[in-house]
Write an enzyme that holds these catalytic residues in place. Sequence first.
Site, PDB file in Angstrom:
ATOM      1  N   TRP A 158       1.064  -1.460  -0.036  1.00  0.00           N
ATOM      2  CA  TRP A 158       0.083   0.020  -0.114  1.00  0.00           C
ATOM      3  C   TRP A 158       0.752   1.244   0.039  1.00  0.00           C
ATOM      4  CZ3 TRP A 158       1.857   2.623   4.103  1.00  0.00           C
ATOM      5  CH2 TRP A 158       2.238   1.873   5.187  1.00  0.00           C
ATOM      6  N   ASN A 159       2.057   1.118   0.319  1.00  0.00           N
ATOM      7  CA  ASN A 159       2.906   2.569   0.609  1.00  0.00           C
ATOM      8  C   ASN A 159       3.235   3.217  -0.581  1.00  0.00           C
ATOM      9  OD1 ASN A 159       4.966   0.618  -0.016  1.00  0.00           O
ATOM     10  ND2 ASN A 159       6.325   1.466   1.245  1.00  0.00           N
ATOM     11  N   PRO A 183      -3.178  -5.811  -5.801  1.00  0.00           N
ATOM     12  CA  PRO A 183      -2.814  -4.665  -5.162  1.00  0.00           C
ATOM     13  C   PRO A 183      -3.097  -4.877  -3.426  1.00  0.00           C
ATOM     14  CG  PRO A 183      -4.979  -3.912  -6.169  1.00  0.00           C
ATOM     15  CD  PRO A 183      -4.549  -5.176  -6.647  1.00  0.00           C
ATOM     16  N   SER A 185      -5.026  -4.644  -0.011  1.00  0.00           N
ATOM     17  CA  SER A 185      -6.386  -4.439   0.064  1.00  0.00           C
ATOM     18  C   SER A 185      -6.722  -2.902   0.498  1.00  0.00           C
ATOM     19  CB  SER A 185      -7.096  -5.502   0.964  1.00  0.00           C
ATOM     20  OG  SER A 185      -6.310  -5.642   1.995  1.00  0.00           O
ATOM     21  N   GLY A 236       6.666  -6.254  -0.723  1.00  0.00           N
ATOM     22  CA  GLY A 236       6.169  -6.186   0.755  1.00  0.00           C
ATOM     23  C   GLY A 236       7.103  -6.499   1.882  1.00  0.00           C
ATOM     24  N   SER A 237       6.657  -7.005   2.918  1.00  0.00           N
ATOM     25  CA  SER A 237       7.361  -7.409   3.830  1.00  0.00           C
ATOM     26  C   SER A 237       8.111  -8.672   3.806  1.00  0.00           C
ATOM     27  CB  SER A 237       6.449  -7.543   5.250  1.00  0.00           C
ATOM     28  OG  SER A 237       5.522  -8.654   5.098  1.00  0.00           O
ATOM     29  N   GLU A 258      10.708  -7.658  -3.552  1.00  0.00           N
ATOM     30  CA  GLU A 258      11.225  -6.493  -2.859  1.00  0.00           C
ATOM     31  C   GLU A 258      10.891  -6.464  -1.748  1.00  0.00           C
ATOM     32  OE1 GLU A 258      13.335  -4.241  -4.262  1.00  0.00           O
ATOM     33  OE2 GLU A 258      13.236  -4.631  -6.679  1.00  0.00           O
ATOM     34  N   GLU A 389      12.538  -2.928  11.385  1.00  0.00           N
ATOM     35  CA  GLU A 389      11.701  -1.839  10.424  1.00  0.00           C
ATOM     36  C   GLU A 389      10.677  -1.090  11.074  1.00  0.00           C
ATOM     37  OE1 GLU A 389      10.022  -3.584   6.808  1.00  0.00           O
ATOM     38  OE2 GLU A 389      10.662  -1.999   5.537  1.00  0.00           O
TER      39      GLU A 389
END
Length: 489
Positions: A158-159, A183, A185, A236-237, A258, A389
């Site tokens: 989402w970022n 994408p 949610s 994502g994470s 990534e 993080e």
Amino acid sequence: MKHLLKDPTLWRDGAYIAGEWLAETPHGRYTLRNPVDQMVLAELPRCRETEVRHAIDTAHEAFGPWRRLTAKRRGEVLRRWYELMVENREDIATLITLEEGKPLEEARGEVDYAASFVRWFGEEATRVRGDLIPGVKDTQRIVILREPIGVCAAITPWNFPAAMITRKAAPALAAGCTMVVKPASQTPLTALALAELALRAGVPAGVFSVITGNDTRDIAGELTANPLVRKLTFTGSTEVGRLLLAQAAQTVKKCSMELGGNAPFIVFDDADLDAAADGVMLAKFRNGGQSCIGANRVLVQSGVYDALAERIVERMARLKVGNGLEPGVQVGPLIDDAAVRKSQALVDDALAQGARLLSGGKPHALGGCFFEPTLLADVTHGMRVAREEIFGPVMPLVRFDTDDQAIAMANDSEFGLAAYLFSRDAARIWRNAARIESGMVGINCGLISNEVAPFGGVKQSGLGREGSHLGIDEFLEVKYLCWDGLESV
Ligand code: NAP
């Protein structure tokens, strides 16, 4: 909120599958809320395996005709998509701010960044080359072809709701692949607006589909299990990346990842301190600290520690926090309550272990998901805030004495995405940049992302690269032809 768009037809609230807008599924809808005040933005259809399978099947059917177009033609379609993104910059930026919360000016920057990949890879489409190698006999030639891999699945965070999609879709489509995107949610509206523009640009049905829904495991389960999907590209994470790698292993998909970061921002005692303070403000507070390459821990040499802290405090005092749609706002809300709780937990842990609060430290008076920009001094390497993080507007300052200490702390992490070095001594920069374990190093600058450079991490920050001339390789397979029976010349 649709009324905020100049072109309200860019407000799409159905999934985009096989060139059609899917308003309903048998699984109902989920509610999308604004992170500023939790107001309902939209109700979106919940897709599950059946809808995902349909998207994959049509992506498979569309693959042949799309790959058979000339690279020049695919490049032209991408160029049109790029132009439409530029023409609709303001509307896409508004959608980003509404669903993600970042300030409008930053959202405009994200649209420019997102569009730049579409232009760049449209041009790169025509530069995919093969090779010819002399054979091991005089009648033989070795021909190397580089071919599109096939149907690709993209799962995005989402970022950066626009850029994390185009950084994947543009090289995939340029290479001749088709793509199904899931994408986050929390940010589907930007993805759907991009799909609408792709449709207008002439991207054929099935070449680019967008799945909506919050039954994430079902959706991702189908994307990773379906054998027609030949490539999985994820941002994502690290935690979710590990899961997806394990799932994709069952059908041996090519994967690029990534993932998370814990970027050290290292300021040596010979640095230009004003440039370092400006750089760290950019590297930390962009997107309210919710960036994978954001400065997570700031390592400062003892001799300049107090002077740098003073400069950062001055700059932080001028930061305007608020609703990203309001003019002049520089820091928006965090994405959700969980993010606020995490920032608070990391601050509390650091203070309990002897860190000093120089500014902020708690949820912002605006309430909701707002957190005060926070500066912590006397942070040590063992504290959670320096090891995890943060993904929030919290800046920890860690002291070091020697270059060896700084590099040892920087490298003592499972992550290796980005690092930043500030010094006026070129030899010192060169030596330390070589020793840093990260995929990207910003030198005397706090902003390193652009379409011409290879973006990606080492260690548990990822696999593969996005952007640059290397980004398209992730969507190509090598085929070699051993051609014999030729005349000896
Ligand atoms: P996330 O929780 O890993 O989610 C990313 C995507 O994965 C979303 O689409 C999410 O779907 C999906 N997902 C979540 N759990 C899943 C599961 N169990 N199985 C399959 N898919 C799942 O990450 P995030 O919070 O959105 O983003 C922040 C993270 O992304 C940070 O760690 C950041 O460093 C990283 N990031 C990395 C880069 C890079 O280029 N290296 C760039 C940006 C962000 P739902 O939205 O439906 O949950």
